[in-house]
Design a protein around this motif. Structure first.
Motif, PDB file in Angstrom:
ATOM      1  N   ARG A 164       1.367  -1.008 -10.834  1.00  0.00           N
ATOM      2  CA  ARG A 164       2.668  -0.842 -10.174  1.00  0.00           C
ATOM      3  C   ARG A 164       3.703  -0.485 -11.227  1.00  0.00           C
ATOM      4  N   SER A 167       0.848  -1.191   0.000  1.00  0.00           N
ATOM      5  CA  SER A 167       0.000   0.000   0.000  1.00  0.00           C
ATOM      6  C   SER A 167       0.888   1.246   0.000  1.00  0.00           C
ATOM      7  N   SER A 168       0.451   2.308  -0.654  1.00  0.00           N
ATOM      8  CA  SER A 168       1.194   3.577  -0.547  1.00  0.00           C
ATOM      9  C   SER A 168       0.221   4.729  -0.739  1.00  0.00           C
ATOM     10  N   ARG A 171      -3.744  -8.704  -1.703  1.00  0.00           N
ATOM     11  CA  ARG A 171      -4.220  -7.626  -0.813  1.00  0.00           C
ATOM     12  C   ARG A 171      -4.566  -6.381  -1.616  1.00  0.00           C
ATOM     13  N   GLY A 218      -7.693   7.762   6.539  1.00  0.00           N
ATOM     14  CA  GLY A 218      -6.553   8.506   7.081  1.00  0.00           C
ATOM     15  C   GLY A 218      -6.778  10.016   7.193  1.00  0.00           C
ATOM     16  N   ASN A 238      -1.167   5.582  -4.081  1.00  0.00           N
ATOM     17  CA  ASN A 238      -0.425   4.667  -4.968  1.00  0.00           C
ATOM     18  C   ASN A 238       0.752   5.367  -5.649  1.00  0.00           C
ATOM     19  N   THR A 246      -4.648  -2.058  -8.745  1.00  0.00           N
ATOM     20  CA  THR A 246      -3.960  -0.778  -8.887  1.00  0.00           C
ATOM     21  C   THR A 246      -2.629  -1.099  -9.570  1.00  0.00           C
ATOM     22  N   THR A 264      -6.757  -2.298  -1.157  1.00  0.00           N
ATOM     23  CA  THR A 264      -7.565  -1.370  -0.365  1.00  0.00           C
ATOM     24  C   THR A 264      -8.944  -1.319  -0.988  1.00  0.00           C
ATOM     25  N   TRP A 273       2.908  10.245   5.666  1.00  0.00           N
ATOM     26  CA  TRP A 273       2.404   9.226   4.735  1.00  0.00           C
ATOM     27  C   TRP A 273       3.540   8.689   3.854  1.00  0.00           C
ATOM     28  N   ARG A 277     -12.437   8.457   1.654  1.00  0.00           N
ATOM     29  CA  ARG A 277     -11.856   9.614   0.965  1.00  0.00           C
ATOM     30  C   ARG A 277     -12.513   9.753  -0.416  1.00  0.00           C
ATOM     31  N   VAL A 291      -9.173   2.244   4.289  1.00  0.00           N
ATOM     32  CA  VAL A 291      -8.249   3.134   5.007  1.00  0.00           C
ATOM     33  C   VAL A 291      -8.963   4.472   5.196  1.00  0.00           C
ATOM     34  N   ARG A 350     -12.815   0.488  -1.105  1.00  0.00           N
ATOM     35  CA  ARG A 350     -13.639   1.647  -0.732  1.00  0.00           C
ATOM     36  C   ARG A 350     -15.103   1.277  -0.957  1.00  0.00           C
TER      37      ARG A 350
HETATM   38  C1  LIG Z   1      -0.020   6.033   4.368  1.00  0.00           C
HETATM   39  C2  LIG Z   1      -1.222   5.664   3.562  1.00  0.00           C
HETATM   40  C3  LIG Z   1      -2.392   6.417   3.661  1.00  0.00           C
HETATM   41  C4  LIG Z   1      -3.516   6.068   2.922  1.00  0.00           C
HETATM   42  N1  LIG Z   1      -4.664   6.787   3.070  1.00  0.00           N
HETATM   43  C5  LIG Z   1      -5.786   6.395   2.420  1.00  0.00           C
HETATM   44  C6  LIG Z   1      -7.030   7.070   2.652  1.00  0.00           C
HETATM   45  O1  LIG Z   1      -7.130   7.992   3.471  1.00  0.00           O
HETATM   46  N2  LIG Z   1      -8.111   6.651   1.966  1.00  0.00           N
HETATM   47  C7  LIG Z   1      -8.057   5.598   1.086  1.00  0.00           C
HETATM   48  O2  LIG Z   1      -9.074   5.253   0.499  1.00  0.00           O
HETATM   49  N3  LIG Z   1      -6.885   4.924   0.866  1.00  0.00           N
HETATM   50  C8  LIG Z   1      -5.778   5.296   1.515  1.00  0.00           C
HETATM   51  N4  LIG Z   1      -4.593   4.604   1.332  1.00  0.00           N
HETATM   52  C9  LIG Z   1      -4.578   3.447   0.424  1.00  0.00           C
HETATM   53  C10 LIG Z   1      -3.888   3.750  -0.913  1.00  0.00           C
HETATM   54  O3  LIG Z   1      -4.668   4.621  -1.690  1.00  0.00           O
HETATM   55  C11 LIG Z   1      -3.630   2.426  -1.648  1.00  0.00           C
HETATM   56  O4  LIG Z   1      -2.763   1.640  -0.877  1.00  0.00           O
HETATM   57  C12 LIG Z   1      -3.020   2.620  -3.029  1.00  0.00           C
HETATM   58  O5  LIG Z   1      -3.897   3.278  -3.878  1.00  0.00           O
HETATM   59  C13 LIG Z   1      -2.624   1.278  -3.649  1.00  0.00           C
HETATM   60  O6  LIG Z   1      -3.755   0.462  -3.764  1.00  0.00           O
HETATM   61  P1  LIG Z   1      -3.859  -0.963  -3.069  1.00  0.00           P
HETATM   62  O7  LIG Z   1      -3.743  -0.758  -1.575  1.00  0.00           O
HETATM   63  O8  LIG Z   1      -5.214  -1.463  -3.471  1.00  0.00           O
HETATM   64  O9  LIG Z   1      -2.739  -1.816  -3.571  1.00  0.00           O
HETATM   65  C14 LIG Z   1      -3.474   4.944   2.058  1.00  0.00           C
HETATM   66  C15 LIG Z   1      -2.286   4.199   1.979  1.00  0.00           C
HETATM   67  C16 LIG Z   1      -1.175   4.541   2.729  1.00  0.00           C
HETATM   68  C17 LIG Z   1       0.055   3.694   2.670  1.00  0.00           C
END
Ligand SMILES: Cc1cc2nc3c(=O)[nH]c(=O)nc-3n(C[C@H](O)[C@H](O)[C@H](O)COP(=O)(O)O)c2cc1C
Length: 342
Positions: free
Chosen positions: A334, A18-19, A132, A288, A22, A332, A134, A54, A226, A286, A136
């Motif tokens: 890479r 995750s980042s 894995r 955040g 992304n 997503t 993220t 972040w 978000r 997430v 929504r």
């Molecule tokens: C430090 C950090 C903060 C993040 N904050 C949010 C957030 O507030 N809302 C959200 O929907 N995703 C958040 N993400 C998820 C990223 O958007 C997601 O990891 C990225 O788009 C890659 O997608 P994946 O996790 O599906 O591989 C966050 C990820 C990280 C590492």
């Protein structure tokens, strides 16, 4: 001596971490049996990340994956030297710029064979690194069971680092959702923020958040995900929404203070919790937003400290739950691995 091919394959796996938005703000330098992990701050989002938390969390997440991928691939014990300190460096912190001067972690394949229970656990988590994601989307198929909570909490190595996984009690969940909604609402008047978010949706072929992963808002307004739908045809314009779970389950990545090291470990712990949750078939969101601006972050920490007891600093808020039906994986993109090896 680890084979270079093995190291490159482990790095490629690790990049599925995750980042923030992304951005994948990581670069790897292979030095014999070690891999130095650098922050590439030239492209990190700034408005969403005023003090670099972040960026550090994203590096923590990729280091968690890298350790697991290396241990699973080599069968050897992995040692990590984290080079993030207790105080921020001088210079520009937004997007983590000042942290990009030197490697933030050095991960080494040792010549000691990993012990079976540890290796088995690393293999189990490494196996789901690419599964894995993220979400929504609504998670209306039920909250995590007690056993699942315990497993996700245990995946965050609170004893080695200082960041632990803590389940939020119901009254804290309501307060965190309220604070997150307030932070999200404030963002909707912040032109720089909106411009930045828009720039990270469908950013490039290999970075950013693809349109199919941005999700829809909660029709009943309970869960403030978000809002990535900032385009003219976004959900605000079309009125599209989805029905989310009524009693969301939140996991906090928390410690006792807010040093850069703890911000890094917040991302490290988050990644491990997400992997464990993936093995259990849980969806992971997430939230955040409330942690990005100092007043709102202070309010989150005050609420968490009161509900959990002691000084609690929250580094990330994860929403966990079972989906009603299997979620489609919104892949997503890479960067190709060659682009991230120095
Ligand atoms: C430090 C950090 C903060 C993040 N904050 C949010 C957030 O507030 N809302 C959200 O929907 N995703 C958040 N993400 C998820 C990223 O958007 C997601 O990891 C990225 O788009 C890659 O997608 P994946 O996790 O599906 O591989 C966050 C990820 C990280 C590492």
């Amino acid at each position: 001596m680890a084979e270079r091919d093995q190291l490159v394959a482990a790095i490629e796996n690790a990049t599925y971490a995750s980042s923030i938005h992304n951005a994948q703000p990581w670069r790897f330098e292979i030095l014999g049996d070690s891999i130095a992990v650098h922050l590439a701050a030239d492209e990190t989002p700034r408005t969403v990340d005023p003090i670099g938390r972040w960026a550090l969390a994203s590096i923590g997440a990729v280091v968690a994956n890298l350790e697991l991928a290396l241990e699973a691939a080599t069968g050897q014990e992995i040692e990590t030297e984290v080079r993030v300190g207790g105080v921020p460096p001088e210079g520009e912190l937004a997007g983590g710029v000042a942290y990009a001067e030197r490697p933030l972690a050095v991960v080494t394949v040792t010549d000691v064979a990993a012990e079976t229970p540890h290796l088995t656990s690393a293999e189990r988590l490494a196996e789901v690194i690419r599964e894995r994601f993220t979400t929504r989307e609504p998670l209306t198929g039920g909250a995590p069971s007690e056993v699942e909570w315990a497993e996700v909490e245990a995946a965050v190595p609170g004893s080695q680092g200082v960041v632990a996984g803590r389940r939020a009690p119901a009254e804290l969940v309501s307060e965190l959702l309220r604070l997150t909604a307030a932070a999200e609402l404030k963002r909707q008047d912040d032109a720089d923020y909106l411009e930045e978010v828009e720039a990270w949706v469908e950013r490039t072929e290999s970075t950013g958040i693809p349109a199919q992963a941005v999700g829809l808002p909660d029709a009943e307004g309970r869960i403030p995900t978000r809002d990535f739908n900032q385009t003219p045809m976004g959900s605000a314009a079309t009125g599209e929404a989805a029905f989310f779970e009524h009693e969301p389950s939140l996991l906090l990545l928390a410690s006792q203070s807010d040093s850069p090291l703890e911000q890094f470990l917040g991302g490290y712990g988050m990644q491990r919790a997400m992997l464990e949750a993936t093995t259990l078939g849980l969806g992971i969101g997430v939230l955040g937003q409330a942690l990005e601006e100092s007043d709102s972050r202070a309010a989150v920490n005050a609420a968490a400290s009161e509900a959990l007891g002691g000084d609690v600093v929250v580094h990330q808020i994860l929403r966990l739950g079972h989906p009603a039906s299997p979620l489609t994986h919104p892949r997503t993109p890479r960067r190709p691995v060659a682009e991230v090896i120095l």
